[in-house]
Design a protein around this motif. Structure first.
Motif, PDB file in Angstrom:
ATOM      1  N   LEU A 177       0.982  -1.269  -0.078  1.00 52.80           N
ATOM      2  CA  LEU A 177       0.060  -0.100  -0.207  1.00 52.80           C
ATOM      3  C   LEU A 177       0.728   1.160  -0.168  1.00 52.80           C
ATOM      4  N   ILE A 178       1.991   1.052   0.771  1.00 51.06           N
ATOM      5  CA  ILE A 178       2.813   2.292   0.920  1.00 51.06           C
ATOM      6  C   ILE A 178       3.577   2.657  -0.362  1.00 51.06           C
ATOM      7  N   LYS A 179       4.141   1.502  -1.092  1.00 55.25           N
ATOM      8  CA  LYS A 179       4.846   1.640  -2.262  1.00 55.25           C
ATOM      9  C   LYS A 179       3.840   2.203  -3.370  1.00 55.25           C
ATOM     10  N   HIS A 180       2.589   1.930  -3.311  1.00 58.99           N
ATOM     11  CA  HIS A 180       1.569   2.503  -4.567  1.00 58.99           C
ATOM     12  C   HIS A 180       1.015   3.880  -3.945  1.00 58.99           C
ATOM     13  N   GLY A 181       1.474   4.542  -3.125  1.00 59.54           N
ATOM     14  CA  GLY A 181       0.990   5.704  -2.712  1.00 59.54           C
ATOM     15  C   GLY A 181      -0.006   6.027  -1.864  1.00 59.54           C
ATOM     16  N   GLU A 182      -0.624   4.877  -1.226  1.00 63.70           N
ATOM     17  CA  GLU A 182      -1.617   5.098  -0.118  1.00 63.70           C
ATOM     18  C   GLU A 182      -1.360   5.964   0.911  1.00 63.70           C
ATOM     19  N   SER A 183      -2.112   6.751   1.532  1.00 60.23           N
ATOM     20  CA  SER A 183      -1.696   7.810   2.483  1.00 60.23           C
ATOM     21  C   SER A 183      -1.530   7.103   4.097  1.00 60.23           C
ATOM     22  N   VAL A 184      -1.033   7.796   4.987  1.00 58.87           N
ATOM     23  CA  VAL A 184      -0.974   7.002   6.147  1.00 58.87           C
ATOM     24  C   VAL A 184      -2.211   6.657   6.827  1.00 58.87           C
ATOM     25  N   LYS A 185      -3.278   7.790   6.607  1.00 61.07           N
ATOM     26  CA  LYS A 185      -4.633   7.294   7.167  1.00 61.07           C
ATOM     27  C   LYS A 185      -5.316   6.166   6.539  1.00 61.07           C
ATOM     28  N   THR A 186      -5.079   5.911   5.169  1.00 63.08           N
ATOM     29  CA  THR A 186      -5.571   4.879   4.472  1.00 63.08           C
ATOM     30  C   THR A 186      -5.120   3.590   4.981  1.00 63.08           C
ATOM     31  N   VAL A 187      -3.751   3.381   4.998  1.00 66.20           N
ATOM     32  CA  VAL A 187      -2.992   2.237   5.586  1.00 66.20           C
ATOM     33  C   VAL A 187      -3.225   1.942   7.103  1.00 66.20           C
ATOM     34  N   SER A 188      -3.477   2.978   7.891  1.00 64.43           N
ATOM     35  CA  SER A 188      -3.986   2.836   9.201  1.00 64.43           C
ATOM     36  C   SER A 188      -5.213   2.109   9.286  1.00 64.43           C
ATOM     37  N   GLU A 189      -6.293   2.693   8.373  1.00 65.78           N
ATOM     38  CA  GLU A 189      -7.460   2.191   8.459  1.00 65.78           C
ATOM     39  C   GLU A 189      -7.868   0.671   8.032  1.00 65.78           C
ATOM     40  N   ARG A 190      -6.861   0.593   6.771  1.00 64.58           N
ATOM     41  CA  ARG A 190      -6.823  -0.955   6.407  1.00 64.58           C
ATOM     42  C   ARG A 190      -6.345  -1.944   7.315  1.00 64.58           C
ATOM     43  N   LEU A 191      -5.378  -1.416   8.020  1.00 65.96           N
ATOM     44  CA  LEU A 191      -4.945  -2.480   9.147  1.00 65.96           C
ATOM     45  C   LEU A 191      -5.639  -2.433  10.308  1.00 65.96           C
ATOM     46  N   ALA A 216      -3.134   6.661  13.275  1.00 65.45           N
ATOM     47  CA  ALA A 216      -2.197   6.736  12.151  1.00 65.45           C
ATOM     48  C   ALA A 216      -0.780   6.866  12.922  1.00 65.45           C
ATOM     49  N   ALA A 217      -0.758   7.240  14.072  1.00 65.53           N
ATOM     50  CA  ALA A 217       0.657   7.569  14.894  1.00 65.53           C
ATOM     51  C   ALA A 217       1.212   5.993  14.969  1.00 65.53           C
ATOM     52  N   MET A 218       0.494   5.095  15.373  1.00 58.65           N
ATOM     53  CA  MET A 218       1.044   3.773  15.446  1.00 58.65           C
ATOM     54  C   MET A 218       1.360   3.178  14.305  1.00 58.65           C
ATOM     55  N   THR A 219       0.692   3.543  13.086  1.00 63.66           N
ATOM     56  CA  THR A 219       1.036   3.090  11.746  1.00 63.66           C
ATOM     57  C   THR A 219       2.430   3.590  11.064  1.00 63.66           C
ATOM     58  N   LEU A 220       2.658   5.032  11.522  1.00 63.72           N
ATOM     59  CA  LEU A 220       3.777   5.705  11.128  1.00 63.72           C
ATOM     60  C   LEU A 220       5.173   5.183  12.073  1.00 63.72           C
ATOM     61  N   ASN A 221       4.568   4.905  13.291  1.00 66.41           N
ATOM     62  CA  ASN A 221       5.708   4.122  14.079  1.00 66.41           C
ATOM     63  C   ASN A 221       6.269   2.903  13.624  1.00 66.41           C
ATOM     64  N   THR A 242       7.452   3.987   9.213  1.00 62.08           N
ATOM     65  CA  THR A 242       7.674   5.039   8.669  1.00 62.08           C
ATOM     66  C   THR A 242       8.990   5.162   7.678  1.00 62.08           C
ATOM     67  N   HIS A 243       9.660   4.127   7.902  1.00 61.08           N
ATOM     68  CA  HIS A 243      10.832   3.969   7.101  1.00 61.08           C
ATOM     69  C   HIS A 243      10.670   3.111   5.551  1.00 61.08           C
ATOM     70  N   LEU A 244       9.151   2.844   5.360  1.00 56.92           N
ATOM     71  CA  LEU A 244       8.904   2.363   4.161  1.00 56.92           C
ATOM     72  C   LEU A 244       8.383   3.669   3.183  1.00 56.92           C
ATOM     73  N   TRP A 245       7.986   4.688   3.600  1.00 54.15           N
ATOM     74  CA  TRP A 245       7.541   5.617   2.924  1.00 54.15           C
ATOM     75  C   TRP A 245       8.611   6.190   2.125  1.00 54.15           C
ATOM     76  N   PRO A 246       8.253   6.766   0.839  1.00 57.81           N
ATOM     77  CA  PRO A 246       9.438   7.120  -0.083  1.00 57.81           C
ATOM     78  C   PRO A 246      10.050   8.296   0.466  1.00 57.81           C
ATOM     79  N   ASP A 247      11.315   8.560   0.388  1.00 62.22           N
ATOM     80  CA  ASP A 247      12.352   9.713   0.989  1.00 62.22           C
ATOM     81  C   ASP A 247      11.644  10.823   0.366  1.00 62.22           C
TER      82      ASP A 247
END
Length: 371
Positions: free
Chosen positions: A311-325, A330-335, A338-343
């Protein structure tokens, strides 16, 4: 009612009645000390912070057991809490009272969990959280005035970067695992469900016509057996989009392993019924990982990380990834990811360069003032 009286022996006796009408007294050498103590007690009564001095003399273990038995814990949490207290708290404070355990005792105990008992930093923190919850309840119940856990320094948990399974690895694993669970691997990789949530899927949760999957329960295993309960948190109740890959996998699965009734399990244990995690790991998952060349120690949760990484690789937002999981926030998802989001370093440079390219200096911009 409160008063101070001088005793025949020259001591000063301060007396007061608590909110329940019970009388308490202490003796002091100086009247000023008696008055100071009485003022403090009176203030605590008026502000609702009063603590009966005798409450703090209650044994820690006795209060902790009462607290534990009254908590609405899930079975798995209740088992963990009982183990934390029995194995790590009670031996350390055998016979100690609630009020007799001081902040220094807590700090020494925490340090000993890792240095003496060899617990991992994350495990030590979890054990501490249980004890902290007991003392927090004791303060709330007016058994003690302060929580000795407050301000304690906890061991640092080394941050581990998750390395997700690749698509070829997942495909290989699905090809090596026992046939009844090939669909489980592909479905989990395509939806990011937790292992217990996948084990808890029944035919009613799968809507192939709408390409959706509903999560409203999970299967957990304790020493008392396998049981069906609610998802991990309120945010874990969710409807997950079903990709075509997963839908095709489930159609193929149901042809060979049908689940005609709405309450029938999508995936079952060899003897029938819901899949039990421990047996699944031992008899199904680990042998399949060895055949697929996947390193030891990789569990079914790796398929959840795989899903998040895609999901991250194909551009989904933090909010969307958090909801799907089904994360709490969202803070938990980033924690975790976070290293997987594009630089964004190059985008940052480009944004500033573009701004200055679009607005060239016309020569009228005054120089900055010296400071």
């Amino acid at each position: 009612m409160a008063n101070i009286q001088k005793r025949p022996n020259g001591k000063w006796r301060a007396r007061y009645r608590d909110p329940n009408g019970k009388e308490h007294s202490r003796h002091f050498d100086r009247k000023v000390d008696a008055q100071r103590w009485l003022d403090e007690v009176t203030a605590s009564v008026l502000t609702g912070q009063y603590v009966d001095p005798k409450s703090a003399k209650r044994p820690f273990k006795e209060y902790a057991e009462q607290w534990r038995s009254s908590q609405p814990h899930r079975p798995s949490t209740a088992r963990a809490v009982e183990q934390h207290l029995r194995c790590h708290a009670y031996p350390a404070w055998d016979g100690r009272t609630l009020g007799g355990i001081k902040p220094g005792d807590i700090q020494s105990w925490i340090t000993g969990l890792t240095t003496t008992h060899g617990l991992a930093a994350s495990t030590a923190r979890t054990v501490f959280n249980t004890v902290n919850a007991v003392f927090t309840a004791a303060v709330r119940d007016r058994m003690i005035s302060n929580n000795p856990c407050t301000g304690a320094k906890l061991p640092t948990v080394p941050r581990k970067r998750i390395v997700p399974l690749t698509v070829p690895q997942v495909r290989n694993l699905a090809g090596q695992i026992a046939p009844p669970y090939k669909g489980l691997v592909l479905l989990t990789a395509a939806t990011g469900l937790r292992p217990g949530e996948v084990f808890g899927l029944q035919r009613r949760h799968l809507d192939l016509s709408q390409a959706a999957l509903t999560v409203d329960q999970q299967v957990q295993q304790t020493k008392h057996g396998v049981f069906v309960g609610p998802p991990k948190t309120d945010r874990s109740y969710r409807v997950v989009p079903l990709p075509k890959m997963a839908a095709d996998a489930m159609k193929a699965h149901l042809k060979v392993f049908p689940a005609p009734g709405p309450q029938d399990w999508l995936f079952t244990a060899p003897q029938g019924g819901a899949v039990a995690y421990n047996e699944f790991m031992k008899r199904v998952w680990r042998p399949a990982c060895r055949k697929a060349g996947i390193p030891d120690g990789i569990g079914p949760h790796a398929l959840r990380h795989h899903y998040a990484s895609l999901l991250i690789k194909h551009g989904e937002s933090v909010k969307t990834v958090s909801e799907r999981l089904g994360h709490t926030n969202a803070a938990m998802t980033l924690n975790i990811y976070t290293h997987l989001w594009p630089d964004s370093e190059e985008r940052t440079r480009a944004a500033i360069d573009k701004a200055y390219t679009d607005s060239p200096d016309d020569g009228n911009t005054p120089p900055p003032e010296e400071t």
